[in-house]
Motif scaffolding. Sequence first.
Motif, mmCIF file in Angstrom:
data_model
loop_
_atom_site.group_PDB
_atom_site.id
_atom_site.type_symbol
_atom_site.label_atom_id
_atom_site.label_comp_id
_atom_site.label_asym_id
_atom_site.label_seq_id
_atom_site.Cartn_x
_atom_site.Cartn_y
_atom_site.Cartn_z
ATOM 1 N N PRO A 150 11.804 57.901 -53.292
ATOM 2 C CA PRO A 150 10.698 58.851 -53.465
ATOM 3 C C PRO A 150 10.978 60.141 -52.697
ATOM 4 O O PRO A 150 11.805 60.177 -51.780
ATOM 5 C CB PRO A 150 9.490 58.108 -52.873
ATOM 6 C CG PRO A 150 9.904 56.675 -52.759
ATOM 7 C CD PRO A 150 11.376 56.683 -52.572
ATOM 8 N N GLU A 151 10.261 61.195 -53.047
ATOM 9 C CA GLU A 151 10.403 62.451 -52.321
ATOM 10 C C GLU A 151 9.809 62.310 -50.919
ATOM 11 O O GLU A 151 8.837 61.587 -50.714
ATOM 12 C CB GLU A 151 9.696 63.581 -53.062
ATOM 13 C CG GLU A 151 10.360 63.961 -54.375
ATOM 14 C CD GLU A 151 9.680 65.160 -55.016
ATOM 15 O OE1 GLU A 151 8.742 65.706 -54.380
ATOM 16 O OE2 GLU A 151 10.075 65.533 -56.131
ATOM 17 N N ALA A 152 10.421 63.024 -49.986
ATOM 18 C CA ALA A 152 9.932 62.973 -48.602
ATOM 19 C C ALA A 152 8.610 63.712 -48.491
ATOM 20 O O ALA A 152 8.380 64.720 -49.161
ATOM 21 C CB ALA A 152 10.964 63.581 -47.666
ATOM 22 N N GLY A 153 7.742 63.209 -47.633
ATOM 23 C CA GLY A 153 6.468 63.867 -47.390
ATOM 24 C C GLY A 153 6.439 64.481 -46.001
ATOM 25 O O GLY A 153 7.476 64.670 -45.358
ATOM 26 N N GLU A 154 5.242 64.810 -45.526
ATOM 27 C CA GLU A 154 5.077 65.358 -44.180
ATOM 28 C C GLU A 154 5.126 64.221 -43.154
ATOM 29 O O GLU A 154 4.793 63.075 -43.453
ATOM 30 C CB GLU A 154 3.743 66.084 -44.075
ATOM 31 C CG GLU A 154 3.597 67.247 -45.043
ATOM 32 C CD GLU A 154 4.562 68.377 -44.748
ATOM 33 O OE1 GLU A 154 4.870 68.574 -43.552
ATOM 34 O OE2 GLU A 154 4.999 69.046 -45.693
ATOM 35 N N GLY A 155 5.531 64.550 -41.939
ATOM 36 C CA GLY A 155 5.596 63.533 -40.895
ATOM 37 C C GLY A 155 6.833 62.659 -41.043
ATOM 38 O O GLY A 155 7.737 62.921 -41.847
ATOM 39 N N THR A 156 6.892 61.585 -40.259
ATOM 40 C CA THR A 156 8.031 60.670 -40.240
ATOM 41 C C THR A 156 7.532 59.239 -40.400
ATOM 42 O O THR A 156 6.544 58.849 -39.778
ATOM 43 C CB THR A 156 8.805 60.790 -38.911
ATOM 44 O OG1 THR A 156 9.193 62.147 -38.712
ATOM 45 C CG2 THR A 156 10.051 59.911 -38.931
ATOM 46 N N ASN A 157 8.247 58.473 -41.241
ATOM 47 C CA ASN A 157 7.883 57.076 -41.488
ATOM 48 C C ASN A 157 8.998 56.146 -41.010
ATOM 49 O O ASN A 157 10.151 56.293 -41.419
ATOM 50 C CB ASN A 157 7.629 56.845 -42.980
ATOM 51 C CG ASN A 157 6.489 57.699 -43.508
ATOM 52 O OD1 ASN A 157 5.406 57.725 -42.930
ATOM 53 N ND2 ASN A 157 6.733 58.411 -44.601
ATOM 54 N N TYR A 158 8.652 55.208 -40.140
ATOM 55 C CA TYR A 158 9.582 54.205 -39.635
ATOM 56 C C TYR A 158 9.226 52.843 -40.236
ATOM 57 O O TYR A 158 8.043 52.479 -40.287
ATOM 58 C CB TYR A 158 9.492 54.076 -38.111
ATOM 59 C CG TYR A 158 9.810 55.322 -37.328
ATOM 60 C CD1 TYR A 158 11.076 55.520 -36.786
ATOM 61 C CD2 TYR A 158 8.835 56.293 -37.098
ATOM 62 C CE1 TYR A 158 11.367 56.652 -36.046
ATOM 63 C CE2 TYR A 158 9.119 57.429 -36.362
ATOM 64 C CZ TYR A 158 10.386 57.609 -35.833
ATOM 65 O OH TYR A 158 10.669 58.740 -35.097
ATOM 66 N N LEU A 159 10.255 52.103 -40.637
ATOM 67 C CA LEU A 159 10.047 50.705 -41.005
ATOM 68 C C LEU A 159 10.521 49.868 -39.824
ATOM 69 O O LEU A 159 11.703 49.879 -39.476
ATOM 70 C CB LEU A 159 10.828 50.340 -42.265
ATOM 71 C CG LEU A 159 10.706 48.869 -42.698
ATOM 72 C CD1 LEU A 159 9.258 48.506 -43.002
ATOM 73 C CD2 LEU A 159 11.601 48.576 -43.907
ATOM 74 N N ILE A 160 9.596 49.155 -39.194
ATOM 75 C CA ILE A 160 9.911 48.328 -38.032
ATOM 76 C C ILE A 160 9.904 46.868 -38.457
ATOM 77 O O ILE A 160 8.896 46.372 -38.979
ATOM 78 C CB ILE A 160 8.877 48.553 -36.902
ATOM 79 C CG1 ILE A 160 8.818 50.036 -36.543
ATOM 80 C CG2 ILE A 160 9.237 47.724 -35.680
ATOM 81 C CD1 ILE A 160 7.696 50.395 -35.595
ATOM 82 N N VAL A 161 11.034 46.199 -38.245
ATOM 83 C CA VAL A 161 11.210 44.826 -38.724
ATOM 84 C C VAL A 161 11.519 43.904 -37.555
ATOM 85 O O VAL A 161 12.390 44.198 -36.729
ATOM 86 C CB VAL A 161 12.348 44.761 -39.760
ATOM 87 C CG1 VAL A 161 12.637 43.315 -40.160
ATOM 88 C CG2 VAL A 161 12.000 45.594 -40.983
ATOM 89 N N GLY A 162 10.791 42.796 -37.488
ATOM 90 C CA GLY A 162 11.120 41.734 -36.543
ATOM 91 C C GLY A 162 11.760 40.602 -37.325
ATOM 92 O O GLY A 162 11.150 40.041 -38.234
#
Length: 427
Positions: A148-160
């Motif tokens: 997808p196109e990038a949006g505003e801000g930053t998105n992290y996927l945190i996986v345990g």
Amino acid sequence: MNDWPEGWSGDNRGGGYGRGSASARPESARVMRQVRRGAPPPPGPGPSAPPYGAGVPQQPSYVDGQGHEGYDSGYNTGQVYGSPGGRGPAGPGPRQGQGRPAPDWRRRIKWTAITVVTALVVTTVGTYFWADSKLNREVDLSKVIERPEAGEGTNYLIVGSDSREGMTDEQKKDLHTGSAEGKRTDSMMILHTGDNGSTLISLPRDSDVEIPSFVGSESGKTYKGTGRHVKLNAAYAEDGPELLVRTIEYNTGLRLDHYVEIGFAGFANIVDSVGGVEMDIPQDIKDPKSGADFQKGKQTLNGEEALAFVRTRYALAGSDLDRTKNQQKFLSALANQVATPSTVLNPFKLYPTMGAGLDSLIVDKEMGLFDLASMFWAMKSVSGGDGTSMNMPVSGSVGGNLKWDDAKVKKLVEQLKNDEKVTVTGN
């Protein structure tokens, strides 16, 4: 009777200090030769020295101390011991009674400040490169297709993950992890950071998702999507982090900028390195499968206890949905503990914590230390009440899997993309 010729009386012999005198005199005067200043007197009538003899040895005429003219020892003017006013031949000096010059404190402070700043810069730069070298950048998000196109801000996927890699049999027993081979996702969260606060969203592992077309992370082969639906954690088990990212992006429409993963052992080590994490447990919990055995109330959990707490679901009424809430609470509390001055400003705590954390983290190839620090500060803000924590909105179940609420998910993603304040609520 004075046997000396006229003009050579005792007074003219230097007060009894001349050679042959029997009077007491200082040693310094005894060794100091008589010096005649100026040029020799012109010839002519006048008093003359007595003839040498009668026990008086001939003495050389001293001008420079060795029989040479042009030398003035300064003895007759007092310059041997210093001129009047306390100034010697070398020029002005300290006056009588005056000590050494006062220290130049301004200069000392300046050089002390320069030394301290230099030491801090060297230490900071060295710590940065040491920490940066410890990051395990193993996940290549460039292999993820149709993003997808990038949006505003930053998105992290945190996986345990439930990885047991590097654990001894004793550790597996103490941590109640079992001995299953490979690794699966035990928890998944999206952390959004931006100008309107941070949002932490848990993705239940039993979420119903569609596996899209993807490129194998190892084989490089393209696998066409068939509309197959599975639980979300199955995507990770099938082809690792890259397929998990691809699946979440496909089912939400939200682009993930960074990936962070931590295993069982690493999680426990981080908790122990900060001296434990205080939690307010809302109810009594006893779960033989995870090893959890807690009484209601505030308590400090060590690494082993913390791992049992975040893995527990069978003892909770809401099962996986309640477990994700506990995971959010604990990770926020952990981030808050790591970011305290008692940890950051104490090298005996900071370096072990950084070492334990960075060694056990797996991140994407574009992840930097500043990105990681931003993630931790965002998690801390969530625990401090400046952010939002929630589960992905769920509308029911299908085939034993949790079905997301499509309308709410669509609105939530739009708010995250535009970095707007999140108004959607989850379960």
